[in-house]
Structures are given as structure tokens and as C-alpha cells.
Design a protein around this motif. Structure first.
Motif, PDB file in Angstrom:
ATOM      1  N   GLY A 187       1.218 100.293  -4.378  1.00 46.95           N
ATOM      2  CA  GLY A 187       1.075  98.908  -4.795  1.00 46.95           C
ATOM      3  C   GLY A 187      -0.321  98.389  -4.525  1.00 46.95           C
ATOM      4  O   GLY A 187      -0.975  98.779  -3.551  1.00 46.95           O
ATOM      5  N   ILE A 188      -0.795  97.526  -5.409  1.00 53.45           N
ATOM      6  CA  ILE A 188      -2.133  96.954  -5.270  1.00 53.45           C
ATOM      7  C   ILE A 188      -2.241  95.740  -6.173  1.00 53.45           C
ATOM      8  O   ILE A 188      -1.501  95.604  -7.154  1.00 53.45           O
ATOM      9  CB  ILE A 188      -3.216  97.995  -5.674  1.00 53.45           C
ATOM     10  CG1 ILE A 188      -4.616  97.533  -5.265  1.00 53.45           C
ATOM     11  CG2 ILE A 188      -3.164  98.294  -7.167  1.00 53.45           C
ATOM     12  CD1 ILE A 188      -5.698  98.599  -5.449  1.00 53.45           C
ATOM     13  N   ARG A 189      -3.148  94.848  -5.820  1.00 52.67           N
ATOM     14  CA  ARG A 189      -3.571  93.795  -6.747  1.00 52.67           C
ATOM     15  C   ARG A 189      -4.989  94.153  -7.191  1.00 52.67           C
ATOM     16  O   ARG A 189      -5.877  94.354  -6.363  1.00 52.67           O
ATOM     17  CB  ARG A 189      -3.546  92.424  -6.092  1.00 52.67           C
ATOM     18  CG  ARG A 189      -2.141  91.882  -5.851  1.00 52.67           C
ATOM     19  CD  ARG A 189      -2.156  90.373  -5.714  1.00 52.67           C
ATOM     20  NE  ARG A 189      -2.609  89.719  -6.941  1.00 52.67           N
ATOM     21  CZ  ARG A 189      -1.800  89.305  -7.918  1.00 52.67           C
ATOM     22  NH1 ARG A 189      -0.502  89.486  -7.824  1.00 52.67           N
ATOM     23  NH2 ARG A 189      -2.290  88.712  -8.981  1.00 52.67           N
ATOM     24  N   LEU A 190      -5.156  94.237  -8.500  1.00 55.93           N
ATOM     25  CA  LEU A 190      -6.453  94.661  -9.032  1.00 55.93           C
ATOM     26  C   LEU A 190      -7.402  93.505  -9.325  1.00 55.93           C
ATOM     27  O   LEU A 190      -8.525  93.736  -9.762  1.00 55.93           O
ATOM     28  CB  LEU A 190      -6.247  95.484 -10.309  1.00 55.93           C
ATOM     29  CG  LEU A 190      -5.587  96.848 -10.110  1.00 55.93           C
ATOM     30  CD1 LEU A 190      -5.455  97.567 -11.436  1.00 55.93           C
ATOM     31  CD2 LEU A 190      -6.380  97.703  -9.121  1.00 55.93           C
ATOM     32  N   ASP A 191      -6.971  92.292  -9.094  1.00 58.37           N
ATOM     33  CA  ASP A 191      -7.782  91.112  -9.449  1.00 58.37           C
ATOM     34  C   ASP A 191      -8.363  90.419  -8.232  1.00 58.37           C
ATOM     35  O   ASP A 191      -8.681  89.240  -8.284  1.00 58.37           O
ATOM     36  CB  ASP A 191      -6.926  90.125 -10.247  1.00 58.37           C
ATOM     37  CG  ASP A 191      -5.680  89.677  -9.498  1.00 58.37           C
ATOM     38  OD1 ASP A 191      -5.315  90.306  -8.475  1.00 58.37           O
ATOM     39  OD2 ASP A 191      -5.053  88.688  -9.934  1.00 58.37           O
ATOM     40  N   ARG A 192      -8.555  91.168  -7.138  1.00 57.84           N
ATOM     41  CA  ARG A 192      -8.983  90.543  -5.887  1.00 57.84           C
ATOM     42  C   ARG A 192     -10.390  90.941  -5.445  1.00 57.84           C
ATOM     43  O   ARG A 192     -10.744  90.804  -4.277  1.00 57.84           O
ATOM     44  CB  ARG A 192      -7.981  90.876  -4.784  1.00 57.84           C
ATOM     45  CG  ARG A 192      -6.582  90.300  -5.031  1.00 57.84           C
ATOM     46  CD  ARG A 192      -6.590  88.790  -5.012  1.00 57.84           C
ATOM     47  NE  ARG A 192      -5.325  88.206  -5.419  1.00 57.84           N
ATOM     48  CZ  ARG A 192      -4.275  88.021  -4.639  1.00 57.84           C
ATOM     49  NH1 ARG A 192      -4.314  88.410  -3.371  1.00 57.84           N
ATOM     50  NH2 ARG A 192      -3.189  87.448  -5.107  1.00 57.84           N
ATOM     51  N   GLY A 193     -11.195  91.463  -6.358  1.00 58.61           N
ATOM     52  CA  GLY A 193     -12.602  91.718  -6.054  1.00 58.61           C
ATOM     53  C   GLY A 193     -12.806  92.670  -4.897  1.00 58.61           C
ATOM     54  O   GLY A 193     -12.332  93.802  -4.900  1.00 58.61           O
ATOM     55  N   THR A 194     -13.521  92.210  -3.886  1.00 54.86           N
ATOM     56  CA  THR A 194     -13.827  93.075  -2.740  1.00 54.86           C
ATOM     57  C   THR A 194     -12.567  93.489  -1.989  1.00 54.86           C
ATOM     58  O   THR A 194     -12.523  94.572  -1.399  1.00 54.86           O
ATOM     59  CB  THR A 194     -14.799  92.374  -1.774  1.00 54.86           C
ATOM     60  OG1 THR A 194     -14.246  91.109  -1.366  1.00 54.86           O
ATOM     61  CG2 THR A 194     -16.151  92.138  -2.445  1.00 54.86           C
ATOM     62  N   ASP A 195     -11.532  92.653  -1.995  1.00 51.85           N
ATOM     63  CA  ASP A 195     -10.276  93.036  -1.350  1.00 51.85           C
ATOM     64  C   ASP A 195      -9.635  94.218  -2.083  1.00 51.85           C
ATOM     65  O   ASP A 195      -9.044  95.101  -1.453  1.00 51.85           O
ATOM     66  CB  ASP A 195      -9.306  91.857  -1.322  1.00 51.85           C
ATOM     67  CG  ASP A 195      -9.683  90.798  -0.300  1.00 51.85           C
ATOM     68  OD1 ASP A 195     -10.539  91.087   0.571  1.00 51.85           O
ATOM     69  OD2 ASP A 195      -9.145  89.686  -0.361  1.00 51.85           O
ATOM     70  N   THR A 196      -9.753  94.245  -3.404  1.00 51.61           N
ATOM     71  CA  THR A 196      -9.241  95.382  -4.178  1.00 51.61           C
ATOM     72  C   THR A 196      -9.983  96.652  -3.792  1.00 51.61           C
ATOM     73  O   THR A 196      -9.369  97.709  -3.578  1.00 51.61           O
ATOM     74  CB  THR A 196      -9.391  95.119  -5.687  1.00 51.61           C
ATOM     75  OG1 THR A 196      -8.537  94.037  -6.061  1.00 51.61           O
ATOM     76  CG2 THR A 196      -9.041  96.354  -6.499  1.00 51.61           C
ATOM     77  N   VAL A 197     -11.290  96.581  -3.712  1.00 52.47           N
ATOM     78  CA  VAL A 197     -12.083  97.751  -3.341  1.00 52.47           C
ATOM     79  C   VAL A 197     -11.707  98.232  -1.941  1.00 52.47           C
ATOM     80  O   VAL A 197     -11.536  99.441  -1.707  1.00 52.47           O
ATOM     81  CB  VAL A 197     -13.591  97.432  -3.417  1.00 52.47           C
ATOM     82  CG1 VAL A 197     -14.412  98.596  -2.864  1.00 52.47           C
ATOM     83  CG2 VAL A 197     -13.995  97.127  -4.849  1.00 52.47           C
ATOM     84  N   ALA A 198     -11.552  97.305  -1.007  1.00 47.51           N
ATOM     85  CA  ALA A 198     -11.181  97.686   0.354  1.00 47.51           C
ATOM     86  C   ALA A 198      -9.814  98.362   0.383  1.00 47.51           C
ATOM     87  O   ALA A 198      -9.600  99.340   1.115  1.00 47.51           O
ATOM     88  CB  ALA A 198     -11.197  96.458   1.258  1.00 47.51           C
ATOM     89  N   HIS A 199      -8.887  97.857  -0.413  1.00 45.17           N
ATOM     90  CA  HIS A 199      -7.563  98.458  -0.473  1.00 45.17           C
ATOM     91  C   HIS A 199      -7.631  99.872  -1.032  1.00 45.17           C
ATOM     92  O   HIS A 199      -6.995 100.797  -0.509  1.00 45.17           O
ATOM     93  CB  HIS A 199      -6.649  97.584  -1.333  1.00 45.17           C
ATOM     94  CG  HIS A 199      -5.217  98.035  -1.347  1.00 45.17           C
ATOM     95  ND1 HIS A 199      -4.322  97.695  -0.358  1.00 45.17           N
ATOM     96  CD2 HIS A 199      -4.531  98.802  -2.225  1.00 45.17           C
ATOM     97  CE1 HIS A 199      -3.146  98.237  -0.620  1.00 45.17           C
ATOM     98  NE2 HIS A 199      -3.246  98.908  -1.760  1.00 45.17           N
ATOM     99  N   LEU A 200      -8.406 100.070  -2.092  1.00 49.62           N
ATOM    100  CA  LEU A 200      -8.563 101.397  -2.670  1.00 49.62           C
ATOM    101  C   LEU A 200      -9.196 102.355  -1.668  1.00 49.62           C
ATOM    102  O   LEU A 200      -8.823 103.538  -1.598  1.00 49.62           O
ATOM    103  CB  LEU A 200      -9.409 101.324  -3.932  1.00 49.62           C
ATOM    104  CG  LEU A 200      -8.723 100.690  -5.154  1.00 49.62           C
ATOM    105  CD1 LEU A 200      -9.744 100.425  -6.256  1.00 49.62           C
ATOM    106  CD2 LEU A 200      -7.605 101.588  -5.675  1.00 49.62           C
ATOM    107  N   GLU A 201     -10.148 101.867  -0.892  1.00 49.33           N
ATOM    108  CA  GLU A 201     -10.767 102.724   0.118  1.00 49.33           C
ATOM    109  C   GLU A 201      -9.753 103.119   1.186  1.00 49.33           C
ATOM    110  O   GLU A 201      -9.769 104.246   1.690  1.00 49.33           O
ATOM    111  CB  GLU A 201     -11.968 102.015   0.730  1.00 49.33           C
ATOM    112  CG  GLU A 201     -13.143 101.886  -0.247  1.00 49.33           C
ATOM    113  CD  GLU A 201     -14.296 101.068   0.294  1.00 49.33           C
ATOM    114  OE1 GLU A 201     -14.105 100.412   1.356  1.00 49.33           O
ATOM    115  OE2 GLU A 201     -15.362 101.058  -0.336  1.00 49.33           O
ATOM    116  N   GLY A 202      -8.838 102.202   1.514  1.00 49.58           N
ATOM    117  CA  GLY A 202      -7.787 102.538   2.466  1.00 49.58           C
ATOM    118  C   GLY A 202      -6.837 103.591   1.924  1.00 49.58           C
ATOM    119  O   GLY A 202      -6.398 104.482   2.652  1.00 49.58           O
ATOM    120  N   LEU A 203      -6.542 103.515   0.639  1.00 43.75           N
ATOM    121  CA  LEU A 203      -5.648 104.492   0.023  1.00 43.75           C
ATOM    122  C   LEU A 203      -6.267 105.884  -0.020  1.00 43.75           C
ATOM    123  O   LEU A 203      -5.550 106.888  -0.050  1.00 43.75           O
ATOM    124  CB  LEU A 203      -5.286 104.052  -1.398  1.00 43.75           C
ATOM    125  CG  LEU A 203      -4.417 102.796  -1.532  1.00 43.75           C
ATOM    126  CD1 LEU A 203      -4.241 102.444  -3.003  1.00 43.75           C
ATOM    127  CD2 LEU A 203      -3.061 102.999  -0.864  1.00 43.75           C
TER     128      LEU A 203
END
Length: 324
Positions: free
Chosen positions: A81-97
């Protein structure tokens, strides 16, 4: 035959937080429950877990929870799960994954979002980050949102995108079936013009509220095959969402009030329906039930869970008995 279920959910309301579970779905569906729903015809069975609608704060915890169950259940890929419309938060989440080796893709569930979000600047930017990391994107939308998905695919041609549940067309019920609409067929075909788009043969029993038969749903499979070709179709059970509905015949535990309930054989019935359809049309069963999903999600390049041999015991009555 071998089966790689391209769309399977797991959840546990005691481990994670969900706001949408109700009725027969508001229980734990995990290791024991799946073992009782294995496909009788599958000599080898594996699956791809697709995020199950936890609250945003539990997205990463859900991945860790599923990864812990993966070896026992044959989970070979996780769509997080992810939100793709959150800018830097999206990138940080992808890096965590990136630290989780079983993660093969992501899903921002769009079906409840406003029209146009999938083609907004913020969402497209996030989707580009997904493509850049070699991850896939699961598009879960309603039929009216299909044009947005096609525009997203056109904006990011390198994004490997799979449409969940054929775009959730209206299918009616077994007693009052609906035919595929020209608009849905047109929009599905337009999406399929993008070569990196795929489609899951999943979710139609759920769209029928669990009240379905093969004759009702086969026309939708034919439209999908015409649009995508067999080489871009993959089977998914959508378990347990698509196994809730009217009690099955001879169910001794059927609710007296006729309310929806767990259908013990529905996952197998959906697999058998797609198998019979593919056989009748001369389609490649192994592609639909294994190789396309394996290649799309690249699970053959990921850490592999042990092969799961399905049990051969009966399952009627188990669901309620296990709730005790």
C-alpha cells in the motif's frame, strides 16, 4: 496444474487497523483460513499478496506482517500500500519498501478517489518514481475511471501497470445478469493499446455480490481476451473479498436470515470457471495461471517461499467453527 494467484488478500484486525471491514469480512483471514481455501486442482500453488486497505500509517507494518507469513503460505510477492500523491513522503515510503525483498509492486487504491487523481501532477510524479525503481503498479478503479488509467499509462509508458478486476464492470447477478457495456469494452480496449498494461481476471464474483454463475461472467472474460490478448491476462482469486455472498447450496451453517456469508468453495469455483473458459477457447492455461503473473511481477527473481502442497481435507463448516 500450477497456480500463481495474482491477487490475494490477507488481514488481521487484531494486528493492523482497517476501517472498511464489516460483516463476514470483519474477521482474521490469514494462514489457517487460506489453508482451508486451497485449490483442489493445483499441484503447486503460490500467490501475490495485494495490500488490503489498512490505514495509511500501517502500510509498512502490513508488509512486515505478510512477509512473516510468506514462507508458510507460498507468498512470492507483495504489492504494498502507498499514496502516490504525497511528494517527498511518497519517495520516503518507496525508499522504505526497498528494504523488503518480497515487495514487487505498489497499489494506491483509486476506486474511492476523485476522478482525475490518477492523472494529477502529484500522482504522475509519484508513479514515475515507482517505474524508476522497477516496481509495478496495481490500478484498482471503477469502470468510469478507466480513461484516467489509460492516460496514466500513456504519460508513463515505462510503468508496468496491471488493471485489477477488469476495471470493476457492472455484471449483475446470476438471476439478473448484465452484459458488458460498449463503454466499458471501449475503455478497456483503449487501455490495452498501451503495451505495458496487463489485466487481472479477478474480482467479478465480488462485483456480483457473490451471486454469480459462469454463463454470466464469461462474456466479460471474452472482452478482456480480445482487448489484451491472452499473453497479458493473469488469474486472481481476490480472496477473501470475492468469497462473500449468499450461502452456497447445502451449507449447513447458512444464516437463517439469508445475510451474506463466507462461501467455502467460491475460490475454487472461480478458478474452475476460468479454467473451463480457457479450455473451451483454446487459451494457454499456464500463461493465465502462472507465467504471465510470474513475468509481470518478476517473482522468479525474488526470494522464493517453499512450494505449498494444498491439503485435501473438507472445508464446509470450518469458517464459523474457527471463529468459536
Amino acid at each position: 496444474m500450477r497456480v500463481l494467484d495474482a491477487h490475494l488478500h490477507l488481514w488481521d484486525p487484531e494486528a493492523l487497523t482497517y476501517t472498511w471491514l464489516e460483516g463476514p469480512m470483519a474477521y482474521r483471514f490469514a494462514d489457517l483460513e487460506l489453508e482451508h481455501a486451497r485449490l483442489e486442482r493445483a499441484e503447486t500453488e503460490k500467490c501475490v499478496f495485494v495490500q488490503a486497505g489498512t490505514v495509511d500509517d500501517d502500510f509498512l507494518d502490513e508488509v512486515l506482517w505478510v512477509a512473516g507469513l510468506a514462507p508458510a503460505l507460498g507468498v512470492v510477492g507483495i504489492v504494498a500500500g502507498i499514496r502516490l500523491d504525497r511528494g517527498t513522503d511518497t519517495v520516503a515510503h518507496l525508499e522504505g519498501l526497498a528494504a523488503e525483498p518480497l515487495v514487487v509492486g505498489v497499489r494506491h487504491n483509486l476506486q474511492g478517489e476523485p476522478d482525475g487523481l490518477a492523472v494529477s501532477a502529484a500522482f504522475v510524479t509519484g508513479a514515475r518514481e515507482v517505474a524508476a525503481r522497477g516496481l509495478t503498479f496495481d490500478a484498482c478503479v471503477r469502470a468510469a475511471q478507466l480513461p484516467d488509467v489509460a492516460r496514466l499509462a500513456g504519460a508513463i509508458p515505462e510503468l508496468r501497470l496491471v488493471l485489477d478486476h477488469l476495471g470493476k464492470p457492472a455484471v449483475g447477478t446470476a438471476a439478473a445478469p448484465l452484459a458488458p457495456t460498449p463503454e466499458w469494452a471501449r475503455d478497456l480496449t483503449e487501455l490495452a493499446r498501451h503495451p505495458n498494461t496487463f489485466c487481472k481476471l479477478s474480482g467479478l464474483p465480488g462485483e456480483a455480490g457473490g451471486d454469480w454463475d459462469a454463463a454470466q461472467l464469461i462474456p466479460f472474460l471474452d472482452v478482456a481476451a480480445d482487448a489484451f490478448g491472452i499473453e497479458r491476462l493473469m488469474w486472481g482469486s481476490d480472496w477473501p473479498v470475492s468469497v462473500i455472498g449468499p450461502a452456497e447450496d447445502d451449507d449447513p451453517h447458512a444464516p437463517e436470515d439469508g445475510s451474506p456469508t463466507y462461501q467455502p468453495t467460491a475460490r475454487t469455483r472461480w478458478a474452475d470457471t476460468v479454467i473451463a473458459w480457457a479450455d473451451a477457447r483454446g487459451h494457454d492455461l499456464d500463461a493465465i495461471f502462472w507465467t504471465t503473473a510470474e513475468q509481470f511481477y518478476r517473482t522468479d527473481a525474488r526470494p522464493q517461499a517453499p512450494t505449498v502442497e494444498p491439503p485435501r481435507h473438507g472445508i464446509r463448516g470450518w469458517f464459523r467453527g474457527s471463529r468459536g
